[in-house]
Design a protein around this motif. Structure first.
Motif, mmCIF file in Angstrom:
data_model
loop_
_atom_site.group_PDB
_atom_site.id
_atom_site.type_symbol
_atom_site.label_atom_id
_atom_site.label_comp_id
_atom_site.label_asym_id
_atom_site.label_seq_id
_atom_site.Cartn_x
_atom_site.Cartn_y
_atom_site.Cartn_z
ATOM 1 N N VAL A 392 1.173 -0.992 0.066
ATOM 2 C CA VAL A 392 0.231 0.366 0.559
ATOM 3 C C VAL A 392 0.814 1.788 0.033
ATOM 4 C CG1 VAL A 392 -1.762 1.006 1.535
ATOM 5 C CG2 VAL A 392 -1.770 -1.290 1.151
ATOM 6 N N THR A 393 0.589 1.976 -1.107
ATOM 7 C CA THR A 393 1.506 3.224 -1.221
ATOM 8 C C THR A 393 1.066 4.095 0.014
ATOM 9 O OG1 THR A 393 0.352 3.984 -2.800
ATOM 10 C CG2 THR A 393 1.817 2.706 -3.404
ATOM 11 N N SER A 394 1.867 5.448 0.433
ATOM 12 C CA SER A 394 1.840 6.348 0.735
ATOM 13 C C SER A 394 0.232 7.090 0.463
ATOM 14 C CB SER A 394 3.229 7.633 0.567
ATOM 15 O OG SER A 394 3.348 8.155 -0.453
ATOM 16 N N THR A 395 -0.403 6.501 -1.082
ATOM 17 C CA THR A 395 -1.064 8.178 -1.355
ATOM 18 C C THR A 395 -2.163 6.817 -0.946
ATOM 19 O OG1 THR A 395 -0.305 7.268 -4.101
ATOM 20 C CG2 THR A 395 0.006 9.487 -2.875
ATOM 21 N N GLY A 396 -1.889 5.801 -0.942
ATOM 22 C CA GLY A 396 -3.318 5.011 -0.109
ATOM 23 C C GLY A 396 -3.123 3.600 -1.163
ATOM 24 N N ASP A 397 -2.518 4.313 -2.419
ATOM 25 C CA ASP A 397 -3.242 2.598 -3.760
ATOM 26 C C ASP A 397 -2.917 1.711 -3.832
ATOM 27 O OD1 ASP A 397 -4.559 5.037 -5.612
ATOM 28 O OD2 ASP A 397 -2.326 5.427 -6.020
ATOM 29 N N LEU A 398 -2.976 0.244 -3.900
ATOM 30 C CA LEU A 398 -2.563 -0.735 -4.016
ATOM 31 C C LEU A 398 -2.133 -0.903 -4.940
ATOM 32 C CD1 LEU A 398 -2.487 -2.990 -2.183
ATOM 33 C CD2 LEU A 398 -4.617 -4.169 -3.200
ATOM 34 N N ASN A 448 10.423 9.080 -2.971
ATOM 35 C CA ASN A 448 10.446 9.462 -4.005
ATOM 36 C C ASN A 448 9.108 8.712 -4.719
ATOM 37 O OD1 ASN A 448 12.806 11.094 -3.210
ATOM 38 N ND2 ASN A 448 13.831 9.725 -4.197
ATOM 39 N N HIS A 449 8.522 8.527 -4.003
ATOM 40 C CA HIS A 449 7.617 7.249 -5.188
ATOM 41 C C HIS A 449 7.586 6.461 -5.599
ATOM 42 C CE1 HIS A 449 4.558 9.690 -2.320
ATOM 43 N NE2 HIS A 449 5.575 11.183 -3.071
ATOM 44 N N GLU A 450 9.013 6.142 -5.891
ATOM 45 C CA GLU A 450 9.758 5.363 -6.978
ATOM 46 C C GLU A 450 9.459 3.927 -6.130
ATOM 47 O OE1 GLU A 450 13.908 7.597 -8.677
ATOM 48 O OE2 GLU A 450 13.292 6.355 -6.450
ATOM 49 N N ILE A 451 8.861 2.560 -7.245
ATOM 50 C CA ILE A 451 8.464 1.462 -7.500
ATOM 51 C C ILE A 451 9.933 0.340 -7.095
ATOM 52 C CG2 ILE A 451 6.653 0.097 -7.467
ATOM 53 C CD1 ILE A 451 4.910 1.518 -9.216
ATOM 54 N N CYS A 452 9.886 -0.112 -6.052
ATOM 55 C CA CYS A 452 11.063 -1.096 -5.747
ATOM 56 C C CYS A 452 10.696 -2.715 -5.387
ATOM 57 C CB CYS A 452 11.913 -0.575 -4.920
ATOM 58 S SG CYS A 452 12.246 0.883 -4.537
ATOM 59 N N VAL A 453 11.275 -3.076 -6.519
ATOM 60 C CA VAL A 453 10.485 -5.550 -7.719
ATOM 61 C C VAL A 453 12.144 -5.773 -6.970
ATOM 62 C CG1 VAL A 453 10.016 -6.525 -7.940
ATOM 63 C CG2 VAL A 453 9.060 -3.790 -8.240
#
Length: 537
Positions: A392-398, A448-453
């Motif tokens: 769950v991101t800081s903006t509430g998205d999944l 920085n809202h980057e997605i790390c996988v």
């Protein structure tokens, strides 16, 4: 003089009505002077609670027990869907072997949440609405002056063209008036909507402040957050970037109307107006030369699958070889077990930023459990795609990583509620970003809202921007002590956007900076097969 009908600068005793108040009965809610304290408690009633006047209303008022009405419910039974019970219920056969926790603890936790959200509404969200409203009011106030300038320019050009084009001029002036009416209507409508939301926030703040002043447990426990609803700011009108303008043309007797000029239409395009919630920021500190083992928590899981934090790091949630989720305090004290009402062991779990909703996934579905009520329902149907991990991101998205069996492709998708917002699968050259395997692909998000996988099947950590653009890939570094291939599993980030990923087979954790540069290992504190990672406050 009657003290009840005269202005007073001090509090008086409610019994004798003359002496200055000294104490307070927190059960009867009565002001008492020193002599009247003895009279008040002389009835022998054992519920009286006398406290100093300054500490009045500090005693929590508990609801009555449904089974034993003469007693107060000071506990909740987690094994019975959080029903309120008293001390007699705990020792009864009905609740033998159940898990209990004190209402006062939940009261304190939820009161902190309300205090934080009250501060969020008062200090950040409501001032933003005031700023938007002020901007709209200024635009409305300046409309007459700006449109007057536009009208004057057209009239000046009209004198050059003389009387032959008076009809054209009048036509254009009519167009301007209509545009102005439309412009004014749009601004006023937007302002009305903002003021309506402002009014709702004010009322919410009043309600929240009343709850905070109250000693009743029920309103606190039943509190439902409004911050997420109000933090989604309305679309912002952008009218000045393309306001109407008059463009003159050379005089020509033919096609006077077209040659005289033109008025650009009013543009009311909108842009997204995002307000980020102010979550507490961890203090920035340097990395230690040697890792320190702070605590060990016995989870009771035969096999620990996932550990995540919620409520700003105050609680830990763990999942393992069972359908239920265990909730611990940060110090390792088991608070309760959350009943998910699932019929399978979840492959992964995630929790929203407020700890209100718990997500669990398996097969082709994602289930959402409301933490307070333990009610579980299908949230997202992935249509035969096999989910791997969630965040769950800081903006509430999944964010969900998944494997599509019919195409042998892996991707990361973003949901807002149950609505699909984004699919991340290929780089700019059309090449797959992730391995075409069913192996775990753990996800996290940095500051920085980057997605790390952590792509275990691809033996790499892959980082993309918020828009899904490829940034970099890390595949480990050669080391004589790390003889097995780098195969990352768990992944998390800290306050400085450092990335930590678990190298399970080599019994260590890699620490990278936000650009993928290796910083150091965590590997000499008896780590064995590290798997799931999370960072607390």
């Amino acid at each position: 003089m009657d003290p009840r009908s005269s202005a007073q600068d001090v509090h008086r005793c409610d019994l004798c009505e003359t002496a200055i108040v000294h104490s307070y009965c927190d059960f009867c809610h009565v002001n008492l002077c020193k002599p009247c304290v003895v009279d008040h408690i002389s009835d022998g009633y054992d519920k009286h609670k006398i406290v100093p006047f300054k500490e009045r209303r500090s005693t929590l008022t508990y609801p009555k027990c449904g089974t034993h009405p003469q007693k107060s419910s000071e506990f909740q039974c987690k094994s019975c869907n959080n029903i309120l019970i008293c001390s007699s219920c705990i020792t009864s056969e009905q609740h033998r072997g159940h898990i209990f926790f004190e209402i006062s603890e939940e009261y304190k936790t939820m009161k902190k949440v309300i205090e934080k959200e009250t501060e969020e509404l008062e200090n950040r969200i409501f001032p933003k609405y005031e700023e938007i409203a002020h901007d709209l009011i200024n635009q409305l106030a300046n409309l007459d002056g700006e449109y007057k300038e536009l009208t004057t320019e057209i009239l000046k050009e009209g004198k050059v063209w003389h009387r032959k084009i008076d009809l054209i001029i009048n036509t254009m002036l009519t167009e301007i008036k209509e545009i102005k009416v439309n412009h004014e209507h749009n601004l006023q409508k937007h302002l009305d909507e903002i003021e309506q939301i402002q009014s709702a926030i004010k009322q919410t703040l009043l309600n929240m402040n009343e709850i905070l002043k109250s000693t009743e447990a029920s309103p606190i426990i039943e509190y439902s957050s409004k911050v997420r609803e109000f933090s989604k700011l309305p679309l912002k009108l952008k009218t000045y970037a393309s306001k109407p303008a008059f463009i003159s043309k050379p005089i020509n007797q033919e096609a006077l109307y077209n040659l005289f000029g033109q008025i650009t239409p009013l543009s009311t395009n909108t842009e997204e107006n995002i307000l980020k919630l102010s979550l507490p920021k961890p203090s920035v500190s340097e990395l230690l030369d040697e890792p320190e083992l702070v605590a060990t928590i016995e989870t009771g899981h035969e096999k620990l699958h996932k550990i995540i934090t919620c409520l700003n790091g105050e609680k830990l949630l763990t999942s393992g070889e069972s359908v239920d989720i265990k909730c611990f305090k940060n110090q390792g004290l088991l608070i309760n077990e959350i009943k998910t009402n699932l019929w399978f062991i979840p492959s992964d779990i995630a929790v929203d930023v407020y700890g209100d909703k718990l997500y669990a996934t398996a097969w082709s579905q994602i289930f959402a459990t409301t933490v307070k009520t333990s009610q579980t329902k299908t949230s997202i149907n992935l249509r035969k795609a096999q989910p791997s991990n969630m965040f769950v991101t800081s903006t509430g998205d999944l964010l969900v990583s998944m494997f599509k069996r019919w195409t042998d492709q892996s991707q990361v998708v973003r949901y807002s509620g149950s609505k699909l917002k984004q699919t991340i699968q290929f780089d700019d050259e059309g090449k797959p970003l992730f391995s075409r395997t069913r192996d775990m692909k753990c996800i996290t998000e940095n500051r920085n809202h980057e997605i790390c996988v952590a792509d275990s099947g691809g033996y790499a950590v892959v980082v993309v921007t918020q828009d899904g653009k490829f940034r970099w890939r890390y595949t480990g570094i050669p080391s004589v002590n790390k003889i097995k291939a780098f195969k990352p599993f768990g992944i998390t980030t800290d306050s400085q956007s450092h990335i930590l990923t678990a190298d399970c087979d080599n019994h260590c954790i890699h620490i990278l900076d936000q650009n993928g540069k290796f910083l150091r290992y965590i590997d000499n504190c008896d780590l064995k097969y590290p798997y799931s990672l999370c960072v607390g406050t």
